[in-house]
Write a protein that holds these residues in place. Structure first.
Motif, PDB file in Angstrom:
ATOM      1  N   GLY A  83       0.821  -1.213   0.000  1.00  0.00           N
ATOM      2  CA  GLY A  83       0.000   0.000   0.000  1.00  0.00           C
ATOM      3  C   GLY A  83       0.850   1.255   0.000  1.00  0.00           C
ATOM      4  O   GLY A  83       0.448   2.299  -0.539  1.00  0.00           O
ATOM      5  N   GLY A  84       2.042   1.178   0.590  1.00  0.00           N
ATOM      6  CA  GLY A  84       2.980   2.300   0.545  1.00  0.00           C
ATOM      7  C   GLY A  84       3.759   2.328  -0.752  1.00  0.00           C
ATOM      8  O   GLY A  84       4.036   3.395  -1.304  1.00  0.00           O
ATOM      9  N   VAL A  85       4.102   1.162  -1.235  1.00  0.00           N
ATOM     10  CA  VAL A  85       4.851   1.070  -2.490  1.00  0.00           C
ATOM     11  C   VAL A  85       4.062   1.692  -3.639  1.00  0.00           C
ATOM     12  O   VAL A  85       4.619   2.374  -4.505  1.00  0.00           O
ATOM     13  N   VAL A  86       2.739   1.490  -3.642  1.00  0.00           N
ATOM     14  CA  VAL A  86       1.907   1.973  -4.747  1.00  0.00           C
ATOM     15  C   VAL A  86       1.915   3.498  -4.836  1.00  0.00           C
ATOM     16  O   VAL A  86       1.643   4.068  -5.897  1.00  0.00           O
ATOM     17  N   THR A 242     -10.037   0.727 -14.894  1.00  0.00           N
ATOM     18  CA  THR A 242      -9.564   0.946 -16.268  1.00  0.00           C
ATOM     19  C   THR A 242      -9.240  -0.377 -16.940  1.00  0.00           C
ATOM     20  O   THR A 242      -9.606  -0.614 -18.100  1.00  0.00           O
ATOM     21  N   SER A 243      -8.555  -1.259 -16.203  1.00  0.00           N
ATOM     22  CA  SER A 243      -8.203  -2.575 -16.768  1.00  0.00           C
ATOM     23  C   SER A 243      -9.454  -3.401 -17.060  1.00  0.00           C
ATOM     24  O   SER A 243      -9.530  -4.087 -18.084  1.00  0.00           O
ATOM     25  N   SER A 244     -10.456  -3.310 -16.180  1.00  0.00           N
ATOM     26  CA  SER A 244     -11.700  -4.064 -16.389  1.00  0.00           C
ATOM     27  C   SER A 244     -12.415  -3.587 -17.650  1.00  0.00           C
ATOM     28  O   SER A 244     -12.899  -4.393 -18.451  1.00  0.00           O
ATOM     29  N   LEU A 245     -12.482  -2.264 -17.818  1.00  0.00           N
ATOM     30  CA  LEU A 245     -13.131  -1.716 -19.020  1.00  0.00           C
ATOM     31  C   LEU A 245     -12.321  -2.024 -20.273  1.00  0.00           C
ATOM     32  O   LEU A 245     -12.879  -2.239 -21.351  1.00  0.00           O
ATOM     33  N   LEU A 246     -10.992  -2.064 -20.123  1.00  0.00           N
ATOM     34  CA  LEU A 246     -10.140  -2.389 -21.267  1.00  0.00           C
ATOM     35  C   LEU A 246     -10.384  -3.823 -21.745  1.00  0.00           C
ATOM     36  O   LEU A 246     -10.353  -4.103 -22.948  1.00  0.00           O
ATOM     37  N   ILE A 271      -1.821  -8.635 -10.545  1.00  0.00           N
ATOM     38  CA  ILE A 271      -0.961  -7.643  -9.880  1.00  0.00           C
ATOM     39  C   ILE A 271      -1.806  -6.528  -9.269  1.00  0.00           C
ATOM     40  O   ILE A 271      -1.602  -6.131  -8.110  1.00  0.00           O
ATOM     41  N   GLU A 272      -2.771  -6.028 -10.041  1.00  0.00           N
ATOM     42  CA  GLU A 272      -3.610  -4.939  -9.534  1.00  0.00           C
ATOM     43  C   GLU A 272      -4.490  -5.402  -8.382  1.00  0.00           C
ATOM     44  O   GLU A 272      -4.762  -4.631  -7.449  1.00  0.00           O
TER      45      GLU A 272
END
Length: 535
Positions: A83-86, A242-246, A271-272
């Protein structure tokens, strides 16, 4: 500097940032672009300096083995730390929101050639610095700056933070504009701030609401830790959606091979999902904020769109038939007065029921009447030659027309040349084309004169007669008739429907822009016609 001073200075900076929005993204951007170039040059250069000076062996971190070992050692703590890395990649989602302001190619070039390399060099340099100064983790960025560059870097860092906020503000304006075009957001005023760049808009109401929200968050949270948790959840949710819509686009539009779609879902999606599960772990530590904002915004959009569709369907079901319109216009008690009347309606086909209500109370009708429907299409631009669509209401003697005016969500309405003037010119062109088409059809049916040549004089006379009729009506004065439809829940409706229509929708409608402000209609030539719809 104390925490209180930091909070109040941040608040002052935010207020100034929102105050300059009305000048437009392009004008603000002239000062922002050089600052961003200096910012990326400095963080990239300092990163290379620290990398060479402290520990170049950190380059080994590109080996995936180290992240595997990290998870083996820390287990749950390693997962939570994601959560910090993101937060290292926050800000990039603004690129997608800003596509309305900048071209896709410009974003691709800047991201690949400037932003990404500069960030990689900056983080690599900080990693080298931490190898020698492990106790300075909490303040790595400023501690890793060479002493002589500290204050210049401090000023540029503050400026860069302001610019990052600007990107999100501009993205918000763009999204709200497109939602409004699709009937999914209450009426707000769209101000186009650039004649050169189409997508640059400013929305006063949204700007001030955003300012209040940002100032409230700053004063309420006070520390970057909780704001970071909130921002992390917002960013990862954006990327996941965004990935889901893609995936839908890959399947339905691009017709991508199913194996590639599955590979995309497994690799990128997994990953997401891991990142999303990590940031949700801190939901109660500020992470709830973006979801609360999203819930409030979705509620507003649902209420508006739901009642908007109900009202449109009501008009569609109760529209007047052509026989009824002919009966109304042929009434001997009805007085035809000189002038042009533009009657605004949501209906694209048919005559709205409010027209009969108007005639019954006024008992007068202008010599030329045009029912105008202004529609925003879910495309970026509508060509000028396709903007106006006309249709004549039979019989011709009534001089009643229908007109659909179509705009794309990036189209700029020409305020120099009023809508009514352009509409009249296009109406005359439509009449000429209509008569000419009838002339051609009659010729093909053998309706020729005795010399075997189609009679052009009659055609010319009809053109002159009907276009002069429109000209006289135009010179006689233009009146804009706006149907102000009050909506209430029908008798016997449940409590949910009454709350939705009578309270929520009507509250928003009364406290937002009115139709004449959206269409820039002159008040001196405007007449509102009221009618109540029971939905």
């Amino acid at each position: 500097m104390t925490e209180d001073r930091i909070v109040w200075i941040s608040t002052a900076i935010l207020i100034c940032l929102f105050m300059v929005q009305r000048f437009g993204t392009d004008k603000v951007g002239y000062s922002f672009a050089p600052i961003i170039c200096v910012w990326f040059s400095l963080i990239g250069g300092i990163g290379v300096y620290n990398f060479i000076k402290f520990d170049p062996t950190v380059i080994k971190a590109i080996n995936p083995k180290y992240i595997v070992d990290y998870f083996k050692r820390n287990k749950k703590d390693a997962w939570v730390s994601l959560g910090g890395v993101v937060l290292a990649i926050t800000g990039t989602e603004a690129l997608f929101a800003d596509v309305g302001h900048f071209t896709v190619r410009s974003i691709q070039i800047s991201m690949c050639s400037v932003t990404y390399p500069a960030l990689i060099m900056a983080y690599t340099g900080q990693a080298s610095f931490l190898r020698k100064h492990q106790s300075l983790v909490s303040d790595t960025f400023f501690k890793s700056i060479p002493h002589s560059l500290y204050w210049p870097m401090f000023v540029v860092a503050v400026a860069a933070a302001i610019i990052a906020s600007q990107a999100m503000i501009s993205g918000t304006f763009s999204i709200i504009q497109q939602s409004l075009s699709l009937g999914c957001f209450p009426r707000v005023k769209i101000v186009h701030t650039s004649a050169k760049y189409e997508g640059q808009v400013y929305i006063p109401e949204v700007n001030y609401l955003l300012m209040i929200a940002c100032v409230g968050v700053t004063l309420g949270f006070r520390t970057t830790e909780k704001i970071g948790n909130a921002y992390g959840i917002a960013v990862v949710f954006v990327m996941t959606l965004t990935s889901s819509l893609l995936v839908l686009i890959m399947i339905m539009i691009w017709k991508t091979d199913i194996l590639l779609v599955v590979a995309y879902v497994v690799i990128i999606g997994s990953i997401e999902f891991v990142y999303l599960s990590s940031v949700l772990y801190k939901f109660d530590q500020g992470g709830y904020l973006p979801l609360a904002f999203a819930a409030a915004l979705m509620t507003v959009m649902y209420v508006w769109n739901n009642v908007y569709r109900k009202k449109y369907n009501f008009e569609l079901e109760h529209k007047l038939s052509l026989v009824r319109v002919k009966d109304i216009a042929s009434d001997t008690n009805l007085c035809r007065i000189p002038g042009l009347a533009l009657f605004y309606s949501e209906l694209v086909q048919g005559i709205p029921p409010i027209f009969e209500h108007y005639v019954a109370n006024i008992q007068a009708l202008h010599s030329v009447l045009v029912f105008v429907s202004i529609k925003s299409l879910p495309i970026s631009k509508v060509p000028a030659e396709e903007r106006f669509l006309f249709r004549r209401v039979e019989p011709k003697e009534l001089n009643i027309f229908r007109c659909v005016v179509r705009y794309g969500y990036t189209d700029i309405r020409n305020k120099v040349e009023p809508l009514e003037q352009t509409l009249v010119e296009k109406l005359k062109e439509f009449i000429m084309e209509n008569i000419y088409l009838a002339h051609i059809i009659d010729g093909k049916k053998g309706k020729e004169d005795e010399n075997g040549v189609m009679n052009g004089e009659e055609w010319q006379e009809r053109v002159v007669s009907e276009t002069s009729m429109v000209e006289k009506a135009w010179e006689g004065g233009v009146v804009h008739l706006i149907g102000e439809n009050e909506v209430i829940a029908s008798k016997g409706s449940g409590i949910g429907k009454r709350l939705l229509i009578d309270y929520a929708y009507n509250f928003m409608k009364k406290n937002l822009r009115q139709s004449e402000e959206i269409f820039d209609i002159p008040h001196k030539r405007m007449l509102k016609v009221g009618m109540t719809y029971e939905l």
